[in-house]
Enzyme design. Structure first.
Site, PDB file in Angstrom:
ATOM      1  N   ASP A   1      -8.960 -25.439  -0.240  1.00 37.57           N
ATOM      2  CA  ASP A   1      -9.137 -24.825  -1.567  1.00 37.57           C
ATOM      3  C   ASP A   1     -10.017 -23.571  -1.445  1.00 37.57           C
ATOM      4  O   ASP A   1     -11.064 -23.572  -0.803  1.00 37.57           O
ATOM      5  CB  ASP A   1      -9.782 -25.816  -2.553  1.00 37.57           C
ATOM      6  CG  ASP A   1      -9.311 -25.546  -3.973  1.00 37.57           C
ATOM      7  OD1 ASP A   1      -8.634 -26.407  -4.560  1.00 37.57           O
ATOM      8  OD2 ASP A   1      -9.574 -24.439  -4.474  1.00 37.57           O
TER       9      ASP A   1
ATOM     10  N   SER B   1      -6.653 -23.032  -9.012  1.00 32.55           N
ATOM     11  CA  SER B   1      -6.127 -24.312  -8.538  1.00 32.55           C
ATOM     12  C   SER B   1      -5.002 -24.846  -9.397  1.00 32.55           C
ATOM     13  O   SER B   1      -4.087 -25.484  -8.886  1.00 32.55           O
ATOM     14  CB  SER B   1      -7.244 -25.358  -8.519  1.00 32.55           C
ATOM     15  OG  SER B   1      -8.148 -25.079  -7.498  1.00 32.55           O
TER      16      SER B   1
ATOM     17  N   ASP C   1     -15.778 -17.682 -13.148  1.00 36.95           N
ATOM     18  CA  ASP C   1     -14.540 -16.893 -13.033  1.00 36.95           C
ATOM     19  C   ASP C   1     -14.807 -15.417 -13.264  1.00 36.95           C
ATOM     20  O   ASP C   1     -13.935 -14.585 -13.082  1.00 36.95           O
ATOM     21  CB  ASP C   1     -13.523 -17.390 -14.074  1.00 36.95           C
ATOM     22  CG  ASP C   1     -13.139 -18.836 -13.827  1.00 36.95           C
ATOM     23  OD1 ASP C   1     -12.873 -19.567 -14.791  1.00 36.95           O
ATOM     24  OD2 ASP C   1     -13.161 -19.233 -12.646  1.00 36.95           O
TER      25      ASP C   1
ATOM     26  N   ARG D   1      -6.282 -24.395 -19.937  1.00 35.82           N
ATOM     27  CA  ARG D   1      -6.120 -25.166 -18.709  1.00 35.82           C
ATOM     28  C   ARG D   1      -6.666 -26.569 -18.903  1.00 35.82           C
ATOM     29  O   ARG D   1      -7.697 -26.755 -19.555  1.00 35.82           O
ATOM     30  CB  ARG D   1      -6.839 -24.451 -17.573  1.00 35.82           C
ATOM     31  CG  ARG D   1      -6.988 -25.285 -16.327  1.00 35.82           C
ATOM     32  CD  ARG D   1      -7.351 -24.474 -15.094  1.00 35.82           C
ATOM     33  NE  ARG D   1      -8.015 -25.340 -14.127  1.00 35.82           N
ATOM     34  CZ  ARG D   1      -8.386 -24.949 -12.920  1.00 35.82           C
ATOM     35  NH1 ARG D   1      -8.173 -23.721 -12.530  1.00 35.82           N
ATOM     36  NH2 ARG D   1      -8.983 -25.793 -12.098  1.00 35.82           N
TER      37      ARG D   1
ATOM     38  N   LYS E   1     -11.491 -32.300  -6.389  1.00 36.68           N
ATOM     39  CA  LYS E   1     -10.139 -31.743  -6.199  1.00 36.68           C
ATOM     40  C   LYS E   1      -9.078 -32.845  -6.240  1.00 36.68           C
ATOM     41  O   LYS E   1      -7.915 -32.587  -5.961  1.00 36.68           O
ATOM     42  CB  LYS E   1     -10.066 -30.985  -4.865  1.00 36.68           C
ATOM     43  CG  LYS E   1     -11.022 -29.807  -4.779  1.00 36.68           C
ATOM     44  CD  LYS E   1     -10.691 -28.701  -5.754  1.00 36.68           C
ATOM     45  CE  LYS E   1     -11.680 -27.545  -5.673  1.00 36.68           C
ATOM     46  NZ  LYS E   1     -11.366 -26.475  -6.644  1.00 36.68           N
TER      47      LYS E   1
ATOM     48  N   ASP F   1     -13.761 -23.456  -1.785  1.00 39.21           N
ATOM     49  CA  ASP F   1     -13.792 -23.067  -3.199  1.00 39.21           C
ATOM     50  C   ASP F   1     -15.071 -23.505  -3.887  1.00 39.21           C
ATOM     51  O   ASP F   1     -15.755 -22.693  -4.522  1.00 39.21           O
ATOM     52  CB  ASP F   1     -12.593 -23.682  -3.931  1.00 39.21           C
ATOM     53  CG  ASP F   1     -12.567 -23.258  -5.377  1.00 39.21           C
ATOM     54  OD1 ASP F   1     -12.818 -24.107  -6.256  1.00 39.21           O
ATOM     55  OD2 ASP F   1     -12.359 -22.054  -5.633  1.00 39.21           O
TER      56      ASP F   1
ATOM     57  N   HIS G   1     -17.861 -20.890  -5.150  1.00 39.97           N
ATOM     58  CA  HIS G   1     -18.226 -20.685  -6.560  1.00 39.97           C
ATOM     59  C   HIS G   1     -19.740 -20.650  -6.786  1.00 39.97           C
ATOM     60  O   HIS G   1     -20.193 -20.165  -7.819  1.00 39.97           O
ATOM     61  CB  HIS G   1     -17.650 -21.806  -7.424  1.00 39.97           C
ATOM     62  CG  HIS G   1     -16.218 -21.617  -7.796  1.00 39.97           C
ATOM     63  ND1 HIS G   1     -15.743 -20.476  -8.405  1.00 39.97           N
ATOM     64  CD2 HIS G   1     -15.154 -22.429  -7.644  1.00 39.97           C
ATOM     65  CE1 HIS G   1     -14.442 -20.613  -8.620  1.00 39.97           C
ATOM     66  NE2 HIS G   1     -14.059 -21.773  -8.160  1.00 39.97           N
TER      67      HIS G   1
ATOM     68  N   ASP H   1      -4.788 -22.631  -1.896  1.00 44.09           N
ATOM     69  CA  ASP H   1      -4.216 -22.424  -3.236  1.00 44.09           C
ATOM     70  C   ASP H   1      -4.566 -21.045  -3.800  1.00 44.09           C
ATOM     71  O   ASP H   1      -3.944 -20.590  -4.762  1.00 44.09           O
ATOM     72  CB  ASP H   1      -4.677 -23.526  -4.188  1.00 44.09           C
ATOM     73  CG  ASP H   1      -6.205 -23.607  -4.295  1.00 44.09           C
ATOM     74  OD1 ASP H   1      -6.685 -24.156  -5.296  1.00 44.09           O
ATOM     75  OD2 ASP H   1      -6.904 -23.110  -3.400  1.00 44.09           O
ATOM     76  N   HIS H   2      -5.567 -20.396  -3.255  1.00 41.16           N
ATOM     77  CA  HIS H   2      -5.972 -19.037  -3.668  1.00 41.16           C
ATOM     78  C   HIS H   2      -7.181 -18.674  -2.835  1.00 41.16           C
ATOM     79  O   HIS H   2      -7.717 -19.505  -2.097  1.00 41.16           O
ATOM     80  CB  HIS H   2      -6.356 -19.004  -5.173  1.00 41.16           C
ATOM     81  CG  HIS H   2      -7.358 -20.041  -5.525  1.00 41.16           C
ATOM     82  ND1 HIS H   2      -8.705 -19.922  -5.238  1.00 41.16           N
ATOM     83  CD2 HIS H   2      -7.197 -21.269  -6.063  1.00 41.16           C
ATOM     84  CE1 HIS H   2      -9.327 -21.019  -5.614  1.00 41.16           C
ATOM     85  NE2 HIS H   2      -8.455 -21.856  -6.107  1.00 41.16           N
TER      86      HIS H   2
ATOM     87  N   HIS I   1     -12.684 -16.596  -7.862  1.00 47.79           N
ATOM     88  CA  HIS I   1     -11.513 -16.538  -6.981  1.00 47.79           C
ATOM     89  C   HIS I   1     -11.151 -15.071  -6.724  1.00 47.79           C
ATOM     90  O   HIS I   1     -11.772 -14.163  -7.273  1.00 47.79           O
ATOM     91  CB  HIS I   1     -10.321 -17.231  -7.653  1.00 47.79           C
ATOM     92  CG  HIS I   1     -10.554 -18.656  -7.962  1.00 47.79           C
ATOM     93  ND1 HIS I   1      -9.817 -19.350  -8.884  1.00 47.79           N
ATOM     94  CD2 HIS I   1     -11.450 -19.530  -7.485  1.00 47.79           C
ATOM     95  CE1 HIS I   1     -10.240 -20.593  -8.945  1.00 47.79           C
ATOM     96  NE2 HIS I   1     -11.240 -20.726  -8.118  1.00 47.79           N
TER      97      HIS I   1
HETATM   98  O1  2PG Z   1     -13.744 -24.770 -10.989  1.00 47.85           O
HETATM   99  C1  2PG Z   1     -12.781 -24.460 -11.706  1.00 47.85           C
HETATM  100  O2  2PG Z   1     -12.480 -25.013 -12.766  1.00 47.85           O
HETATM  101  C2  2PG Z   1     -11.888 -23.322 -11.262  1.00 47.85           C
HETATM  102  C3  2PG Z   1     -12.568 -22.016 -11.581  1.00 47.85           C
HETATM  103  O3  2PG Z   1     -12.775 -21.903 -12.932  1.00 47.85           O
HETATM  104  O4  2PG Z   1     -11.673 -23.386  -9.848  1.00 47.85           O
HETATM  105  P1  2PG Z   1     -10.317 -24.062  -9.285  1.00 47.85           P
HETATM  106  O5  2PG Z   1      -9.191 -23.343  -9.988  1.00 47.85           O
HETATM  107  O6  2PG Z   1     -10.369 -23.790  -7.797  1.00 47.85           O
HETATM  108  O7  2PG Z   1     -10.375 -25.525  -9.625  1.00 47.85           O
HETATM  109 MN    MN Z   2      -8.727 -23.889  -6.100  1.00 47.34          MN
HETATM  110 MN    MN Z   3     -12.176 -22.593  -7.815  1.00 47.12          MN
END
Ligand code: 2PG
Ligand code: MN
Ligand code: MN
Length: 575
Positions: free
Chosen positions: A24, A82, A175, A293, A370, A438, A442, A479-480, A511
């Protein structure tokens, strides 16, 4: 339409499992000091990228897109994430994602014709006393939400005569730039003040940093959601600190905790000059969660939707009878939430569903942070299994501490459990996620991100060698991007922007739009090669995407891909 997969004429299933291993947040970035992967000691990954494992197994390499339109986002400038990444890995084709669908609905105002909007406004419009509450992540990060969607809802509510409106704002810094909250809160406070001058009763009522208020996911820590409930719904001024404005709260917290970044700012309640909360929710109010989301929206939605006696995560107190709706329905199968404004992408005929219909055994495994990525997102925003017997989902509990204090997270435990599950459950297909790149990326803490990548490399080496020893195939991807870019970079010079990180740059927590690696090795791989002609579908962008990995997995399992999917990355090696 049948789910029967045809046997492939070009590919043969290996005796062992085909394993999709997702690192990730790990992109192919610039060879610069701010690239935590590039600066980490990662001998195993380096070897894979050079076409051979340290033990001499052939590795096929591709670099593919994982952002923008290749994963269903509105613009190519949209960084990957993600949700869209694991949706793409699971779906094998590109679906217009939440950010795009909500943009379209807000721009065209079609949402105003929907039943939900009318239901929400029934008690709040035409002079009625109900208050409309807008709750969500307050930035333009476009991963979970976008302020422009909330402003569109505000305008629409005002057009319909809403007199009482409240904002409950979750601060980002994950973000978007890590201490940019006031860039979004300032304009909101100004706009609401101008509306109040015209006689509208509109205020910010509560808020807090997204990682400590409301936006928990995968039931990692319900206390985060409870803090949100106490701030947004009950306005419990006994437990949650009060301020006269959101800016005052942000500035005070920053003074009290030097270096705190927005995602970790404590929750707050805004009160009037007599100390009474401006926005406690009450019977007859309506609430919109404007995040599109699902993973970090499901728990708070459950708090609003769960009937009396069915909610046991914390005491909801004297719960107001409100009408609650999400911006989208976050889980179509479990119907969470019951009411929503914009229909989500209807992701179907995913790899997971095809596998069980072709009697293949599937293992999903990761740590909590995750876990839903390799189940809920990978299955097309459905948390439930397709088949209890043929599927095993393993969750290794994540630590609740800040990831930069333990950048190795649970990579070793995931690896141990994956190898054990492969031996016991004997899956045909495995999808696994290492969270480190990831989650530590962050935090913006560079040296922790370097250790994170070294931890992934050690675990990857154990896992991939273990898969090869079991006559399986490993497909290592991401994934990114995230940890490959730990500094904000000046687009013109390509150099890091000066800032107050220990390295002297402005830390980047978000990201990126960098492409990601696909590294394939294991049983029989020497018989195939990368088909350089494969793209994700856009003629001008001669590149493949992570969305082509799905068919690659099906091919390596010995199947022709379903006709509705995009092609896989491999072809038989030309003699
Ligand atoms: O932590 C999350 O919610 C996102 C970033 O906002 O990260 P990811 O898409 O990698 O889960
Ligand atoms: Mn991710
Ligand atoms: Mn992330």
């Amino acid at each position: 339409m049948s789910f029967k997969l045809e046997p492939s004429k070009d590919f043969k299933k290996p005796p062992g499992p085909v394993c999709l291993i997702i690192m990730d947040g790990v992109g192919i970035g610039a060879e610069e000091q701010y690239n935590a992967w590039y600066c980490a000691k990662t001998p195993f990954l380096d070897s894979l990228r050079n076409g051979k494992t340290p033990k001499g197994n052939i590795v096929l390499n591709a670099v593919v897109d994982a952002s923008g339109r290749s994963v269903g986002l509105p613009e190519d400038s949209d960084m990957g994430n993600s949700e869209v990444g694991h949706n793409a890995f699971g779906a094998g084709r590109i679906y217009s994602q939440g950010a795009k669908l909500v943009n379209e609905s807000m721009d065209s105002k079609t949402f105003k014709t929907g039943e939900t909007w009318k239901w929400l406004l029934e008690n709040c419009k035409d002079g009625k006393e109900g208050t409309l509450h807008l709750l969500g992540l307050w930035s333009d990060g476009n991963v979970h939400s976008h302020v422009k969607h909330a402003y569109a809802l505000l305008d629409a509510a005002l057009e319909e005569g809403c007199k009482h409106i409240r904002f409950h704002i979750l601060l980002d810094g994950r973000d978007v730039s890590e201490t940019s909250a006031l860039d979004y809160v300032g304009p909101l406070e100004k706009h609401l003040a101008s509306l109040r001058e015209k006689g509208v009763d509109v205020h910010i009522a509560s808020g807090g940093g997204r990682m400590v208020t409301t936006m928990d996911r995968y039931e990692a820590d319900w206390r985060i959601v409870q803090r949100g409930w106490l701030s947004h719904v009950l306005a419990d001024t006994e437990t949650i600190r009060t301020f006269s404005s959101a800016s005052e709260a942000i500035q005070t917290f920053r003074k009290e905790e030097n270096g705190v970044i927005d995602q970790f700012l404590p929750p707050f309640i805004i009160v009037d000059n007599k100390g009474s909360p401006l926005g406690r929710m009450k019977d007859g109010d309506s609430v919109i969660l404007f995040n599109f989301r699902g993973d970090r929206a499901i728990e708070i939605s459950t708090c609003f939707d769960a009937p009396e006696g069915t909610f046991h995560h914390f005491d909801r107190g004297c719960m107001p009878k409100v009408r609650f709706a999400g911006m989208m329905q976050y889980d179509g199968e479990s119907k969470i939430p019951k009411h929503y404004i914009v229909s989500p992408p209807n992701i179907e005929r995913t790899l997971g569903e095809y596998l069980v219909h072709n009697n293949c055994r599937r293992l999903s495994i990761s740590e909590t942070q995750k876990f839903g990525h390799v189940t809920y997102f990978f299955n097309g925003n459905r948390a439930n299994k397709f088949n209890e017997e043929l599927e095993l989902y393993v969750e290794i509990p994540s630590s609740r501490e800040r990831e930069n204090t333990r950048p190795w997270m649970k990579a070793a435990e995931i690896t141990d459990s994956a190898l054990a599950a492969i031996d016991e459950f004997k899956p045909d297909f495995v999808v696994l996620n290492y969270a480190n790149g990831d989650m530590v990326g962050h935090t913006g803490v560079y040296h922790a991100a370097v250790i994170a990548m070294e931890a992934v490399d050690v675990s990857l080496s154990r896992l991939v060698n273990g898969i090869i020893e079991r006559n399986g195939i490993a497909i290592v991807s991401a994934d990114h991007g995230n940890c490959e870019t730990m500094a904000e970079v000046d687009k013109k010079t390509g150099k890091p922007v000066k800032g107050n990180s220990p390295e002297g740059w402005k830390a980047l927590t978000s990201h990126t739009t960098t492409p990601v690696p696909v590294m394939i090795t294991g049983y029989g791989i020497e018989k195939y090669e990368i088909d350089e002609s494969v793209t994700w579908g856009d003629a001008n962008r001669k590149k493949a995407g992570i969305v082509n990995v799905t068919a690659t997995c099906a091919n390596l399992l010995g199947f022709e891909k379903p006709k509705e999917w995009l092609p896989g990355l491999l072809k038989p090696k030309s003699l």
